[in-house]
Write a protein that holds these residues in place. Structure first.
Motif, mmCIF file in Angstrom:
data_model
loop_
_atom_site.group_PDB
_atom_site.id
_atom_site.type_symbol
_atom_site.label_atom_id
_atom_site.label_comp_id
_atom_site.label_asym_id
_atom_site.label_seq_id
_atom_site.Cartn_x
_atom_site.Cartn_y
_atom_site.Cartn_z
ATOM 1 N N UNK A 14 -1.202 -8.262 18.768
ATOM 2 C CA UNK A 14 0.122 -8.697 18.318
ATOM 3 C C UNK A 14 0.926 -7.469 17.888
ATOM 4 N N UNK A 15 1.322 -6.641 18.849
ATOM 5 C CA UNK A 15 2.017 -5.397 18.488
ATOM 6 C C UNK A 15 3.353 -5.611 17.785
ATOM 7 N N UNK A 16 3.851 -6.835 17.790
ATOM 8 C CA UNK A 16 5.094 -7.133 17.073
ATOM 9 C C UNK A 16 4.880 -7.308 15.571
ATOM 10 N N UNK A 17 3.627 -7.366 15.131
ATOM 11 C CA UNK A 17 3.319 -7.529 13.700
ATOM 12 C C UNK A 17 2.830 -6.194 13.154
ATOM 13 N N UNK A 18 3.465 -5.753 12.077
ATOM 14 C CA UNK A 18 3.097 -4.485 11.453
ATOM 15 C C UNK A 18 2.318 -4.718 10.171
ATOM 16 N N UNK A 19 1.313 -3.891 9.956
ATOM 17 C CA UNK A 19 0.580 -3.902 8.694
ATOM 18 C C UNK A 19 1.445 -3.168 7.673
ATOM 19 N N UNK A 20 1.656 -3.797 6.538
ATOM 20 C CA UNK A 20 2.483 -3.227 5.474
ATOM 21 C C UNK A 20 1.557 -2.698 4.386
ATOM 22 N N UNK A 21 1.646 -1.401 4.125
ATOM 23 C CA UNK A 21 0.854 -0.775 3.065
ATOM 24 C C UNK A 21 1.791 -0.492 1.904
ATOM 25 N N UNK A 22 1.419 -0.966 0.717
ATOM 26 C CA UNK A 22 2.251 -0.787 -0.474
ATOM 27 C C UNK A 22 1.623 0.248 -1.404
ATOM 28 N N UNK A 23 2.454 0.818 -2.252
ATOM 29 C CA UNK A 23 1.960 1.777 -3.245
ATOM 30 C C UNK A 23 1.110 1.057 -4.284
ATOM 31 N N UNK A 24 1.569 -0.148 -4.667
ATOM 32 C CA UNK A 24 0.871 -0.917 -5.689
ATOM 33 C C UNK A 24 -0.216 -1.777 -5.062
ATOM 34 N N UNK A 25 -1.206 -2.097 -5.868
ATOM 35 C CA UNK A 25 -2.272 -2.988 -5.428
ATOM 36 C C UNK A 25 -1.721 -4.382 -5.159
ATOM 37 N N UNK A 26 -2.279 -5.035 -4.152
ATOM 38 C CA UNK A 26 -1.961 -6.435 -3.880
ATOM 39 C C UNK A 26 -3.276 -7.215 -3.806
ATOM 40 N N UNK A 27 -4.244 -6.790 -4.645
ATOM 41 C CA UNK A 27 -5.596 -7.334 -4.601
ATOM 42 C C UNK A 27 -5.724 -8.737 -5.184
ATOM 43 N N UNK A 28 -4.736 -9.190 -5.946
ATOM 44 C CA UNK A 28 -4.765 -10.553 -6.463
ATOM 45 C C UNK A 28 -3.546 -11.295 -5.922
ATOM 46 N N UNK A 29 -3.569 -12.597 -6.030
ATOM 47 C CA UNK A 29 -2.442 -13.398 -5.555
ATOM 48 C C UNK A 29 -1.159 -12.985 -6.272
ATOM 49 N N UNK A 30 -1.226 -12.842 -7.597
ATOM 50 C CA UNK A 30 -0.026 -12.483 -8.369
ATOM 51 C C UNK A 30 0.496 -11.105 -7.976
ATOM 52 N N UNK A 31 -0.398 -10.132 -7.853
ATOM 53 C CA UNK A 31 0.029 -8.776 -7.465
ATOM 54 C C UNK A 31 0.596 -8.766 -6.045
ATOM 55 N N UNK A 32 -0.025 -9.504 -5.144
ATOM 56 C CA UNK A 32 0.454 -9.546 -3.763
ATOM 57 C C UNK A 32 1.834 -10.192 -3.684
ATOM 58 N N UNK A 33 2.030 -11.264 -4.425
ATOM 59 C CA UNK A 33 3.337 -11.935 -4.421
ATOM 60 C C UNK A 33 4.415 -10.993 -4.935
ATOM 61 N N UNK A 34 4.099 -10.254 -5.990
ATOM 62 C CA UNK A 34 5.067 -9.298 -6.541
ATOM 63 C C UNK A 34 5.341 -8.166 -5.546
ATOM 64 N N UNK A 35 4.286 -7.631 -4.954
ATOM 65 C CA UNK A 35 4.435 -6.502 -4.026
ATOM 66 C C UNK A 35 5.235 -6.870 -2.780
#
Length: 160
Positions: A14-35
């Protein structure tokens, strides 16, 4: 290795989908939603469970909870969650980055109906600070997942 395998998976399938890497952790649901600027329920969390002698992945809305009765009705046994070491060994993804993409070997994937409430969901992408934005039906298509009703019914909100 894990982030690379997920990135390679999307480049190949699926080359149309990019992996997004954030500076902050997104290891929990709350952190991921914020990020990622989405509601917590829009995060697609991946659970790794043992069913008899096999392992499965269950992907569900971030705020959904697994319903043990529904799980037992579908699989004939109670869910037994794997510990962090087992999860990493089987998926190559660390806890907080587990997803159904870029796995070293095929693992059956079940996507809970709770994901269908959204046009886009945000599952992790093999690292505690990586994710993708994807339509639930597209995730099912790319991973060969099956739709399943495994979440507890939402509790009605109390009158204010």
């Amino acid at each position: 290795m894990s982030l690379e395998s997920v990135t390679r998976f999307f480049q190949d399938h699926a080359p149309d989908i990019s992996v997004i890497v954030t500076e902050k952790s997104s290891a929990t649901v709350a952190l991921a939603a914020e990020a990622h600027g989405v509601k917590p329920e829009q995060i697609a969390k991946t659970l790794c469970a043992r069913v008899g002698d096999r392992v499965i992945l269950v992907v569900m809305a971030g705020t959904a909870r697994l319903d043990n009765r529904k799980f037992k009705d579908l699989f004939g046994t109670k869910p037994r969650m794997l510990d962090a070491e087992e999860v990493a060994a089987l998926t190559s993804h660390p806890v907080g980055g587990v997803c159904p993409f870029g796995l070293p070997q095929p693992i059956p994937v079940y996507c809970d109906l709770s994901l269908k409430a959204f046009d886009q969901v945000v599952p992790a992408a093999g690292a505690i600070n990586a994710a993708v934005h994807i339509a639930p039906d597209r995730m099912v298509e790319l991973t060969g997942a099956e739709w399943a009703d495994l979440a507890q019914a939402p509790k009605p909100e109390a009158d204010a």
